[in-house]
Scaffold this motif. Structure first.
Motif, PDB file in Angstrom:
ATOM      1  N   VAL A 136      36.382  37.694  51.644  1.00  0.00           N
ATOM      2  CA  VAL A 136      35.774  36.385  51.886  1.00  0.00           C
ATOM      3  C   VAL A 136      36.881  35.380  52.195  1.00  0.00           C
ATOM      4  O   VAL A 136      38.066  35.686  52.082  1.00  0.00           O
ATOM      5  CB  VAL A 136      34.941  35.925  50.663  1.00  0.00           C
ATOM      6  N   LEU A 137      36.499  34.175  52.576  1.00  0.00           N
ATOM      7  CA  LEU A 137      37.474  33.185  53.031  1.00  0.00           C
ATOM      8  C   LEU A 137      37.872  32.228  51.911  1.00  0.00           C
ATOM      9  O   LEU A 137      37.018  31.715  51.178  1.00  0.00           O
ATOM     10  CB  LEU A 137      36.888  32.391  54.201  1.00  0.00           C
ATOM     11  N   GLY A 138      39.179  32.007  51.775  1.00  0.00           N
ATOM     12  CA  GLY A 138      39.690  30.970  50.884  1.00  0.00           C
ATOM     13  C   GLY A 138      39.405  31.169  49.410  1.00  0.00           C
ATOM     14  O   GLY A 138      39.237  30.173  48.670  1.00  0.00           O
ATOM     15  N   PHE A 139      39.350  32.411  48.951  1.00  0.00           N
ATOM     16  CA  PHE A 139      39.053  32.672  47.540  1.00  0.00           C
ATOM     17  C   PHE A 139      40.152  32.096  46.644  1.00  0.00           C
ATOM     18  O   PHE A 139      41.340  32.321  46.875  1.00  0.00           O
ATOM     19  CB  PHE A 139      38.925  34.173  47.302  1.00  0.00           C
ATOM     20  N   ARG A 140      39.746  31.355  45.589  1.00  0.00           N
ATOM     21  CA  ARG A 140      40.714  30.763  44.663  1.00  0.00           C
ATOM     22  C   ARG A 140      40.008  30.403  43.357  1.00  0.00           C
ATOM     23  O   ARG A 140      38.774  30.255  43.320  1.00  0.00           O
ATOM     24  CB  ARG A 140      41.332  29.498  45.257  1.00  0.00           C
ATOM     25  N   PRO A 141      40.750  30.276  42.269  1.00  0.00           N
ATOM     26  CA  PRO A 141      40.155  29.776  41.024  1.00  0.00           C
ATOM     27  C   PRO A 141      39.743  28.314  41.194  1.00  0.00           C
ATOM     28  O   PRO A 141      40.401  27.556  41.903  1.00  0.00           O
ATOM     29  CB  PRO A 141      41.291  29.902  39.993  1.00  0.00           C
ATOM     30  N   ALA A 158      36.037  29.631  43.666  1.00  0.00           N
ATOM     31  CA  ALA A 158      35.554  28.947  44.862  1.00  0.00           C
ATOM     32  C   ALA A 158      35.916  29.779  46.087  1.00  0.00           C
ATOM     33  O   ALA A 158      37.004  30.350  46.155  1.00  0.00           O
ATOM     34  CB  ALA A 158      36.194  27.562  44.973  1.00  0.00           C
ATOM     35  N   PHE A 159      34.984  29.879  47.021  1.00  0.00           N
ATOM     36  CA  PHE A 159      35.253  30.625  48.245  1.00  0.00           C
ATOM     37  C   PHE A 159      34.189  30.305  49.287  1.00  0.00           C
ATOM     38  O   PHE A 159      33.169  29.665  48.996  1.00  0.00           O
ATOM     39  CB  PHE A 159      35.303  32.142  47.989  1.00  0.00           C
ATOM     40  N   THR A 160      34.450  30.727  50.498  1.00  0.00           N
ATOM     41  CA  THR A 160      33.499  30.588  51.603  1.00  0.00           C
ATOM     42  C   THR A 160      33.025  31.980  52.003  1.00  0.00           C
ATOM     43  O   THR A 160      33.835  32.889  52.176  1.00  0.00           O
ATOM     44  CB  THR A 160      34.155  29.895  52.809  1.00  0.00           C
ATOM     45  N   THR A 161      31.720  32.128  52.128  1.00  0.00           N
ATOM     46  CA  THR A 161      31.161  33.419  52.505  1.00  0.00           C
ATOM     47  C   THR A 161      30.130  33.218  53.613  1.00  0.00           C
ATOM     48  O   THR A 161      30.086  32.154  54.243  1.00  0.00           O
ATOM     49  CB  THR A 161      30.554  34.125  51.274  1.00  0.00           C
ATOM     50  N   LEU A 162      29.333  34.222  53.855  1.00  0.00           N
ATOM     51  CA  LEU A 162      28.331  34.159  54.919  1.00  0.00           C
ATOM     52  C   LEU A 162      26.929  34.201  54.332  1.00  0.00           C
ATOM     53  O   LEU A 162      26.671  34.935  53.375  1.00  0.00           O
ATOM     54  CB  LEU A 162      28.511  35.330  55.886  1.00  0.00           C
ATOM     55  N   LYS A 163      26.053  33.421  54.875  1.00  0.00           N
ATOM     56  CA  LYS A 163      24.653  33.378  54.456  1.00  0.00           C
ATOM     57  C   LYS A 163      23.798  33.866  55.605  1.00  0.00           C
ATOM     58  O   LYS A 163      24.021  33.504  56.758  1.00  0.00           O
ATOM     59  CB  LYS A 163      24.260  31.949  54.092  1.00  0.00           C
ATOM     60  N   CYS A 164      22.834  34.714  55.278  1.00  0.00           N
ATOM     61  CA  CYS A 164      21.934  35.239  56.309  1.00  0.00           C
ATOM     62  C   CYS A 164      20.495  35.008  55.901  1.00  0.00           C
ATOM     63  O   CYS A 164      20.087  35.386  54.796  1.00  0.00           O
ATOM     64  CB  CYS A 164      22.186  36.736  56.516  1.00  0.00           C
TER      65      CYS A 164
END
Length: 364
Positions: A136-141, A158-164
């Motif tokens: 996933v994108l930008g994974f961090r505590p 915290a992170f950015t993922t994909l929603k469908c």
């Protein structure tokens, strides 16, 4: 004997020494059927087109239901019984595939978009870095400032993922498949042998329907109930670390969940469960109290001790029917669907190659 033990494992089971006869239609054309019940994305159809460009064939997809009932995100749930390195490969292939769609002009039609948010825990988990953290994108505590939003939780990611949104995604997939010549039928199939006179290879993506279709007693339902609400101000996803409470903003509506009710076959909404879900989600995001137009959805997750992704050769009266099974993904199905579809496509390619060998031997 259970299907999991009776079926041959990956990469075996359709050899020249297996006996019986394989049917090959005139002109050496191949026909393959994919069985689907409810939600079951069929991207392996496109993979098969690539794998078998030198072999003329037609494909049909048979489904008992035409209306999808599932909304999913590409934040992986762990698949029981499947090695972590395999899950990660499936997840990575799926994420890469969906990310490319999200960056294309077709993202809106396909119902796929990026979404950022938080996964929060009341106690620090043993594994602070899940296997998918570098996919996933930008994974961090989460920072202390971010955690102030969730006073009952001590740790977060915290992170950015994909929603469908699965309904438009399925329609988008079907549109692409039809453009390649795939034929689709709505039909109930009680036994795989009903298809042996029409198709050379069958792909079983029946989901929970495989419990009855192939007698898989290791398959069981895990009932899930969610709410779909109108709350356009909610932009970030929030997921409790136990996976039971979650808020997923979609393109048009926000999904609130959820439940995991093992061995429950009920598809009827439960009012008490609806209230419980709403209250739990409001404890994470109080502004949801103003949500409107609440709709309730219920679905059954097809769960088993491990994903059934394998070849099997059915034999009856000297006639053989190659079958590729791809079901039993439980709650993690969407997050790995592309990866498992690619593997299923490779298994179908092996079946087709074996049919060609058998046909050549029959001509000698």
């Amino acid at each position: 004997m259970s299907p999991g033990r009776a079926a041959r494992r990956l990469g075996s089971g359709l050899g020249a020494g297996s006996g019986g006869s394989a049917r090959v239609p005139p002109g050496n054309a191949r026909r393959r059927a994919t069985l689907r019940r409810g939600w079951g994305p069929p991207p392996h159809q496109g993979q098969l087109k690539k794998l078998n460009r030198g072999c003329p064939w037609t494909a049909g997809r048979l489904t008992e239901r035409t209306e999808p009932h599932t909304i999913s995100t590409a934040a992986s749930a762990e698949l029981e019984g499947t090695p972590i390195h395999v899950q990660k490969q499936w997840f990575k292939e799926t994420f890469t595939y969906l990310f490319a769609i999200s960056q294309s002009a077709e993202a809106s039609e396909a119902g796929i978009h990026l979404v950022s948010g938080w996964q929060v825990f009341k106690n620090t988990p043993k594994e602070e870095l899940p296997f998918w953290s570098d996919v996933v994108l930008g994974f961090r505590p989460m920072s202390k400032a971010e955690l102030q939003k969730f006073p009952q939780h001590q740790f977060g990611q915290a992170f950015t993922t994909l929603k469908c949104d699965c309904p438009p995604y399925l329609l988008w997939l079907e549109k692409r498949l039809k453009a390649t010549g795939v034929q689709m039928y709505t039909r109930k199939v009680a036994d795989l042998w009903e298809l042996h006179s029409e198709y050379n290879v069958v792909v079983n993506c029946a989901g929970i329907g495989a419990h009855q279709l192939v007698g898989d007693k290791e398959l069981f339902p895990v009932r899930g109930q969610v709410l779909k609400v109108h709350a356009p101000w909610v932009k970030n996803f929030i997921r409790n670390g136990d996976g039971l409470t979650y808020i997923y903003p979609g393109i048009h509506r926000v999904t609130l969940g959820g439940t995991r009710e093992v061995e429950s076959w009920s598809l009827s909404p439960d009012p008490g469960t609806t209230k419980d879900i709403f209250d739990r989600c409001c404890s994470l995001e109080p502004s949801l109290r103003r949500a409107q137009d609440i709709k309730v959805k219920v679905g059954l997750r097809p769960s088993r001790w491990c994903v059934r992704l394998e070849r099997e050769v059915l034999s009856q009266g000297g006639v053989k029917l190659p079958v590729v099974h791809n079901y039993g993904h439980g709650a993690g199905g969407f997050s790995v669907h592309r990866g498992t579809a690619k593997e299923a496509a490779c298994l179908v390619g092996e079946c087709i190659a074996a049919l060609q060998v058998s046909s050549s031997k029959a001509k000698l």
